[in-house]
Design a protein around this motif. Structure first.
Motif, PDB file in Angstrom:
ATOM      1  N   ALA A  14       5.941  -7.620  -5.952  1.00  0.00           N
ATOM      2  CA  ALA A  14       4.892  -6.543  -6.482  1.00  0.00           C
ATOM      3  C   ALA A  14       3.695  -6.968  -6.801  1.00  0.00           C
ATOM      4  N   LEU A  15       3.794  -8.189  -7.633  1.00  0.00           N
ATOM      5  CA  LEU A  15       2.470  -8.922  -8.168  1.00  0.00           C
ATOM      6  C   LEU A  15       1.523  -9.208  -6.945  1.00  0.00           C
ATOM      7  N   ALA A  16       2.512 -10.130  -6.204  1.00  0.00           N
ATOM      8  CA  ALA A  16       1.578 -10.754  -4.847  1.00  0.00           C
ATOM      9  C   ALA A  16       1.072  -9.546  -3.927  1.00  0.00           C
ATOM     10  N   TYR A  17       1.731  -8.602  -3.530  1.00  0.00           N
ATOM     11  CA  TYR A  17       1.401  -7.486  -2.892  1.00  0.00           C
ATOM     12  C   TYR A  17       0.218  -6.939  -3.353  1.00  0.00           C
ATOM     13  N   GLY A  21      -2.705  -7.548  -0.656  1.00  0.00           N
ATOM     14  CA  GLY A  21      -2.616  -6.098   0.126  1.00  0.00           C
ATOM     15  C   GLY A  21      -2.157  -6.735   1.524  1.00  0.00           C
ATOM     16  N   SER A  22      -1.492  -7.378   1.483  1.00  0.00           N
ATOM     17  CA  SER A  22      -0.444  -7.752   2.605  1.00  0.00           C
ATOM     18  C   SER A  22       1.070  -8.080   2.334  1.00  0.00           C
ATOM     19  N   ALA A  23       1.887  -7.426   2.858  1.00  0.00           N
ATOM     20  CA  ALA A  23       3.313  -7.559   2.437  1.00  0.00           C
ATOM     21  C   ALA A  23       3.899  -9.130   3.037  1.00  0.00           C
ATOM     22  N   ALA A  24       3.370  -9.248   4.250  1.00  0.00           N
ATOM     23  CA  ALA A  24       3.628 -10.577   4.907  1.00  0.00           C
ATOM     24  C   ALA A  24       3.410 -11.573   4.158  1.00  0.00           C
ATOM     25  N   GLU A  25       2.112 -11.729   3.878  1.00  0.00           N
ATOM     26  CA  GLU A  25       1.622 -12.720   2.958  1.00  0.00           C
ATOM     27  C   GLU A  25       2.163 -12.808   1.572  1.00  0.00           C
ATOM     28  N   ALA A  26       2.421 -11.774   1.052  1.00  0.00           N
ATOM     29  CA  ALA A  26       3.036 -11.500  -0.112  1.00  0.00           C
ATOM     30  C   ALA A  26       4.348 -12.339  -0.139  1.00  0.00           C
ATOM     31  N   TRP A  78     -10.478  -2.096   7.501  1.00  0.00           N
ATOM     32  CA  TRP A  78      -9.347  -2.980   7.265  1.00  0.00           C
ATOM     33  C   TRP A  78      -8.287  -1.980   6.177  1.00  0.00           C
ATOM     34  N   LEU A  79      -7.053  -1.769   6.449  1.00  0.00           N
ATOM     35  CA  LEU A  79      -6.288  -1.186   5.380  1.00  0.00           C
ATOM     36  C   LEU A  79      -5.269  -2.269   5.130  1.00  0.00           C
ATOM     37  N   PRO A  80      -4.533  -1.883   3.902  1.00  0.00           N
ATOM     38  CA  PRO A  80      -3.391  -2.918   3.726  1.00  0.00           C
ATOM     39  C   PRO A  80      -2.124  -2.491   4.389  1.00  0.00           C
ATOM     40  N   GLU A  81      -1.330  -3.507   4.314  1.00  0.00           N
ATOM     41  CA  GLU A  81      -0.082  -3.146   5.005  1.00  0.00           C
ATOM     42  C   GLU A  81       0.779  -1.955   4.176  1.00  0.00           C
ATOM     43  N   SER A  97      -1.548   1.855  -8.607  1.00  0.00           N
ATOM     44  CA  SER A  97      -1.830   0.533  -8.487  1.00  0.00           C
ATOM     45  C   SER A  97      -1.631   0.070  -7.261  1.00  0.00           C
ATOM     46  N   VAL A  98      -0.689   0.877  -6.435  1.00  0.00           N
ATOM     47  CA  VAL A  98      -0.255   0.263  -5.180  1.00  0.00           C
ATOM     48  C   VAL A  98      -0.778   1.280  -4.056  1.00  0.00           C
ATOM     49  N   SER A  99      -1.562   2.260  -4.406  1.00  0.00           N
ATOM     50  CA  SER A  99      -2.035   3.117  -3.330  1.00  0.00           C
ATOM     51  C   SER A  99      -3.021   2.483  -2.391  1.00  0.00           C
ATOM     52  N   MET A 100      -3.124   3.009  -1.071  1.00  0.00           N
ATOM     53  CA  MET A 100      -4.409   2.285  -0.340  1.00  0.00           C
ATOM     54  C   MET A 100      -5.603   2.349  -0.662  1.00  0.00           C
ATOM     55  N   ALA A 101      -5.847   3.652  -1.432  1.00  0.00           N
ATOM     56  CA  ALA A 101      -7.415   3.597  -1.788  1.00  0.00           C
ATOM     57  C   ALA A 101      -7.428   2.531  -2.973  1.00  0.00           C
ATOM     58  N   PHE A 102      -6.536   2.360  -3.944  1.00  0.00           N
ATOM     59  CA  PHE A 102      -6.884   1.347  -4.990  1.00  0.00           C
ATOM     60  C   PHE A 102      -7.038  -0.114  -4.228  1.00  0.00           C
ATOM     61  N   LEU A 103      -6.103  -0.296  -3.336  1.00  0.00           N
ATOM     62  CA  LEU A 103      -5.931  -1.858  -2.736  1.00  0.00           C
ATOM     63  C   LEU A 103      -7.271  -1.900  -2.069  1.00  0.00           C
ATOM     64  N   VAL A 104      -7.748  -0.901  -1.317  1.00  0.00           N
ATOM     65  CA  VAL A 104      -9.248  -1.135  -0.648  1.00  0.00           C
ATOM     66  C   VAL A 104     -10.095  -1.462  -1.564  1.00  0.00           C
ATOM     67  N   LEU A 105     -10.211  -0.836  -2.797  1.00  0.00           N
ATOM     68  CA  LEU A 105     -11.263  -0.865  -3.704  1.00  0.00           C
ATOM     69  C   LEU A 105     -11.279  -2.341  -4.446  1.00  0.00           C
TER      70      LEU A 105
END
Length: 299
Positions: A14-17, A21-26, A78-81, A97-105
């Motif tokens: 959850a922290l890494a994601y 912003g990438s599940a694979a990288e997390a 670019w959008l998060p996974e 804190s996991v919404s796409m809008a938040f992660l894009v910001l």
């Protein structure tokens, strides 16, 4: 040894994601943290959770530095996974804190600012704890957090009930499926914005589409082409927001995330890049909602 690490895996992911912003990288970052945990002197680790959070955060900081250069060359928005968040999990907590809008910001921030902001906003770390994780002074961490707040700016936060948001999305989908353009536009805010992430791997608009009339026609076109091709749609909670999963012949082709205040839809984020649909497909497989023989196009 492995069992003790597993107790922390969900929180670490959850922290890494949120940081990447990438599940694979997390997932890769969590695995790297496991390897370091496996090779560490256990007797020297007084607080495993804090030790792992520090190791993982620094792994993510290194990854953020390299991923930033890649994202500058990304084709189109670019959008998060996308990830499913309907259910008890570390990802489902603090959905804002996991919404796409938040992660894009968060993409506006430097790696250090992002780490401080995520630890503070999503995990409620104190400044002393953050300072220990990042090997910085408390004063520096406060300054980084203040700077991050200024860069991110005011975020839209709405408390509309899940049922209310779902009904808005259902109305939106009915209008799109039936070809009711006026009904579709009535569900959209005047300043609605639609983003599409194809990453050069799938056909997608290369710029955001703004305004109810333009977004309405855009969505209607997608709905028409999807119906003609035989797409099947399913609703789900994605990144804490109402989402729509689009399947063709049992293969996940795209994910739509609908941002609404409970009255109108103000954002539509569509992920079509097959490289970004693998994790959510895995989640569906683990739930028995997608077979192993199906999955993601191009994966």
């Amino acid at each position: 040894m492995g069992e003790e690490f597993e107790e922390h895996r969900a929180r670490l992911f959850a922290l890494a994601y949120r940081l990447l912003g990438s599940a694979a990288e997390a997932e890769d970052a969590v695995q790297d943290a496991y390897l370091r945990w496996n090779g560490a002197e256990r007797v020297a680790i007084a607080a495993p959770g804090a030790w792992l959070a520090k190791v993982l955060t620094n792994i993510c900081l290194n990854r953020l530095t390299s991923s930033r250069a890649r994202r500058e060359e990304y084709i189109g928005p670019w959008l998060p996974e996308p990830i499913l968040t309907d259910g008890p999990s570390e990802l489902a907590e603090r959905r804002d804190s996991v919404s796409m809008a938040f992660l894009v910001l968060l993409e506006r921030l430097t790696p250090a600012e992002r780490a401080v902001f995520v630890l503070r906003e999503a995990f409620s770390y104190g400044y002393r704890e953050i300072a220990e994780v990042l090997d910085l002074s408390e004063a520096n961490c406060r300054q980084l957090h203040r700077r991050a707040q200024q860069r991110v700016g005011e975020r839209r936060r709405f408390e509309a009930a899940a049922g209310t948001r779902r009904r808005i999305v259902e109305r939106f989908l009915r209008a799109a499926r039936s070809g009711d353009l006026a009904g579709l536009e009535s569900a959209l805010a005047a300043d609605v914005v639609a983003w599409a992430d194809g990453g050069g791997r799938a056909g997608a608009a290369l710029r955001p589409i703004v305004g109810a009339a333009k977004v309405g026609r855009y969505v209607m076109g997608l709905a028409g082409r999807g119906a003609a091709a035989g797409y099947a749609l399913a609703q789900a909670e994605v990144n804490g927001e109402p989402g729509v999963l689009a399947f063709l012949d049992g293969v996940l082709r795209s994910v739509f995330v609908i941002e609404t205040d409970g009255e109108r839809i103000y954002g539509v984020r569509t992920v079509l890049n097959p490289d970004k649909l693998g994790y959510i497909a895995q989640q569906l497989v683990s739930r028995g909602e997608l077979s192993h023989s199906e999955g993601v196009a191009g994966s």
